[in-house]
Scaffold this active site. Structure first.
Site, PDB file in Angstrom:
ATOM      1  N   GLN A 275     -36.100 -10.651 -35.315  1.00 26.85           N
ATOM      2  CA  GLN A 275     -34.877 -11.316 -35.426  1.00 26.85           C
ATOM      3  C   GLN A 275     -34.777 -12.888 -36.074  1.00 26.85           C
ATOM      4  O   GLN A 275     -34.048 -13.635 -36.451  1.00 26.85           O
ATOM      5  CB  GLN A 275     -34.242 -10.942 -34.203  1.00 26.85           C
ATOM      6  CG  GLN A 275     -33.746  -9.687 -33.801  1.00 26.85           C
ATOM      7  CD  GLN A 275     -32.970  -9.564 -32.580  1.00 26.85           C
ATOM      8  OE1 GLN A 275     -33.736  -9.201 -31.573  1.00 26.85           O
ATOM      9  NE2 GLN A 275     -31.680  -9.667 -32.583  1.00 26.85           N
TER      10      GLN A 275
ATOM     11  N   ASN B 121     -38.981  -3.637 -25.114  1.00 26.66           N
ATOM     12  CA  ASN B 121     -37.478  -3.963 -24.915  1.00 26.66           C
ATOM     13  C   ASN B 121     -36.697  -2.902 -24.949  1.00 26.66           C
ATOM     14  O   ASN B 121     -36.854  -2.097 -25.944  1.00 26.66           O
ATOM     15  CB  ASN B 121     -37.171  -5.138 -25.946  1.00 26.66           C
ATOM     16  CG  ASN B 121     -35.895  -5.636 -25.891  1.00 26.66           C
ATOM     17  OD1 ASN B 121     -35.744  -6.256 -24.923  1.00 26.66           O
ATOM     18  ND2 ASN B 121     -35.036  -5.305 -26.686  1.00 26.66           N
ATOM     19  N   GLU B 122     -35.962  -3.001 -23.662  1.00 27.70           N
ATOM     20  CA  GLU B 122     -34.801  -1.829 -23.755  1.00 27.70           C
ATOM     21  C   GLU B 122     -35.250  -0.416 -23.985  1.00 27.70           C
ATOM     22  O   GLU B 122     -34.752   0.063 -25.046  1.00 27.70           O
ATOM     23  CB  GLU B 122     -33.749  -2.197 -24.757  1.00 27.70           C
ATOM     24  CG  GLU B 122     -32.971  -3.566 -24.212  1.00 27.70           C
ATOM     25  CD  GLU B 122     -31.669  -4.100 -24.948  1.00 27.70           C
ATOM     26  OE1 GLU B 122     -31.575  -3.201 -25.891  1.00 27.70           O
ATOM     27  OE2 GLU B 122     -31.292  -5.045 -24.560  1.00 27.70           O
TER      28      GLU B 122
ATOM     29  N   HIS C 118     -40.519  -5.352 -29.587  1.00 25.01           N
ATOM     30  CA  HIS C 118     -39.066  -5.663 -29.398  1.00 25.01           C
ATOM     31  C   HIS C 118     -38.676  -4.721 -30.593  1.00 25.01           C
ATOM     32  O   HIS C 118     -38.040  -5.172 -31.906  1.00 25.01           O
ATOM     33  CB  HIS C 118     -38.838  -6.929 -29.327  1.00 25.01           C
ATOM     34  CG  HIS C 118     -37.394  -7.169 -29.240  1.00 25.01           C
ATOM     35  ND1 HIS C 118     -37.202  -7.836 -27.940  1.00 25.01           N
ATOM     36  CD2 HIS C 118     -36.356  -6.892 -29.595  1.00 25.01           C
ATOM     37  CE1 HIS C 118     -35.520  -8.004 -27.938  1.00 25.01           C
ATOM     38  NE2 HIS C 118     -35.247  -7.249 -28.929  1.00 25.01           N
TER      39      HIS C 118
END
Ligand code: GCO
Length: 421
Positions: free
Chosen positions: A19, A157-158, A113
């Protein structure tokens, strides 16, 4: 009344490699962005060029007053071909970690991620059980080479996000948040194109986001467990965990069963995965309210964020209390944030979230830190650059950084360890 946090409390902000770094062109999400008929609104391109500007960026974080920085290392860079580990890329992240330490910032590293190397798709991606071993090996290499000074590492992540996105992949009726055209996600063609950019066909193409059925969830779970073992082998003192996306789940009008199902899908079914971890990363943005017909739309008249989520910073404390009622595990808030162009709404969001967090700690809940999402306005996946979560604005033409008032607020809180009156 003075709201002072524990002395060791970790304050900071978070990003993810894809990102912010720019030109992460060996990963699957890049292939999706550049596929024909791509549902992504923008292409990540240079992003905020953090790959090249990390030294100035980390210094800026320190100047603002932050004391930690959560970022991810990029598997697609570090292992550009299966079994080939790039010394240059490991050196890059070694420098990022060192720059944090030199600036008095505690690095909190996420190993994964969302973005996988394109080559992983040639092996069936997150459906192939061998992916767990490949992932663990990559984690082992990273921690052995550059992980000696780290206190906190998240394997992934998540881990539960694919379950939340399930509808996006199977249900045309999906109620898409502002700016997202659900039909473009389910339209045929673009996935074939992405698969071909990854050097494979649609039959093999299975990204992390697709891992929502039982057997691929098992691959994700194995990947985490094997990675945790590999990481601990290289650095036994490191604290290892993962993060989950967790809205607070609330109920009205006979919605108990639906609410219970949602909590099971998001949290309970993953419990066996993290219950032996050193901490749980909690990532919260809003609440979900369930009635007898299912999840309810945001009540009319209630404020919504740019993402279309209900503005409800108290959800952070709500979900932490629920977790604490079910499992005893140290909690690190690894994301809490809001997309808005009105920074004063962000300041209030942070303050109300932190007030709730303070109460949780006062009640005896073991919360170790708070990392706001995100450091910069950055590439918000398929939403592109329109969703601004950052406390630092970035001019994408010039890459000039501008500190927002919310950054100053969080920097002061971080320095004083206390909420303003
Ligand atoms: C996620 C991620 C971040 C997002 C953030 C805002 O939750 O999808 O961890 O990558 O950018 O949550 O939506």
């Amino acid at each position: 009344m003075k709201y002072t946090f524990p002395e060791s409390f970790i304050w900071g902000t978070a990003t993810a490699a894809h990102q912010v770094e720019g030109n992460n062109n060996n990963c699957d999400v890049w292939a999706e962005e550049y596929s024909e008929g791509s549902p992504y609104k923008d292409r990540s391109g240079d992003a905020v060029d953090h790959y090249n500007r990390f030294k100035d960026d980390i210094k800026l974080m320190a100047d603002i007053g932050f004391k930690s920085y959560r970022f991810s290392v990029e598997w697609a860079r570090i292992e550009p071909e299966p079994g080939v580990y790039s010394k240059a890329q490991l050196n890059h992240y070694r420098e990022v970690i060192q720059t944090c330490i030199d600036n008095g910032i505690k690095p909190v590293v996420t190993m994964f991620h969302f973005t996988s190397p394109q080559w992983l798709m040639r092996y069936g991606g997150w459906r192939n059980p061998e992916t767990a071993d490949r992932f663990a090996k990559y984690c082992e290499v990273v921690i052995r080479e550059i992980g000696h000074d780290l206190d906190y590492v998240l394997t992934m992540n998540e881990a539960n996000l694919p379950v939340m996105l399930k509808e996006l992949f199977v249900n045309l009726e999906f109620v898409a948040p502002v700016g997202i055209d659900a039909k473009s996600w389910t339209a045929p063609g673009w996935r074939e194109s992405a698969a071909s950019k990854c050097g494979t066909t649609i039959d093999n193409y299975f990204t992390f986001h697709m891992a929502s059925d039982d057997s691929s969830i098992q691959v994700v779970k194995d990947a985490h467990r094997k990675a945790r073992t590999a990481i601990k082998k290289c650095n036994p003192t490191i604290k290892v965990g993962l993060s989950l996306a967790l809205p607070e789940i609330q109920t009205i009008d006979g919605g108990e069963k639906n609410a219970e199902q949602a909590w099971h899908d998001y949290f309970t079914q993953f419990r066996s995965l993290f219950e032996d971890d050193d901490f749980l990363g909690v990532q919260n943005y809003t609440r979900e309210v369930y009635g007898s017909s299912g999840a309810l739309p945001v009540e009319e008249g209630r404020e919504v964020t740019a993402m279309g989520y209900e503005y409800y910073p108290e959800a952070l404390a709500g979900v932490i209390r629920r977790i604490n009622g079910e499992i005893s595990i140290p909690i690190l808030v690894t994301e809490h944030g809001i997309a808005t162009d009105d920074d004063s709404r962000r300041e209030e969001f942070i303050l109300r979230g932190l007030k709730g967090l303070y109460d949780c700690i006062a009640e005896g809940i073991d919360v170790r830190g708070y990392m706001y999402w995100s450091t910069f306005d950055n590439f918000e996946w398929s939403f592109g650059y329109d969703m601004r979560f950052g406390v630092i604005a970035v001019n994408l033409e010039t890459q000039e950084r501008t500190i927002k008032t919310s950054a100053k607020l969080l920097g002061e809180i971080s320095q004083s360890n206390t909420l303003p009156q």
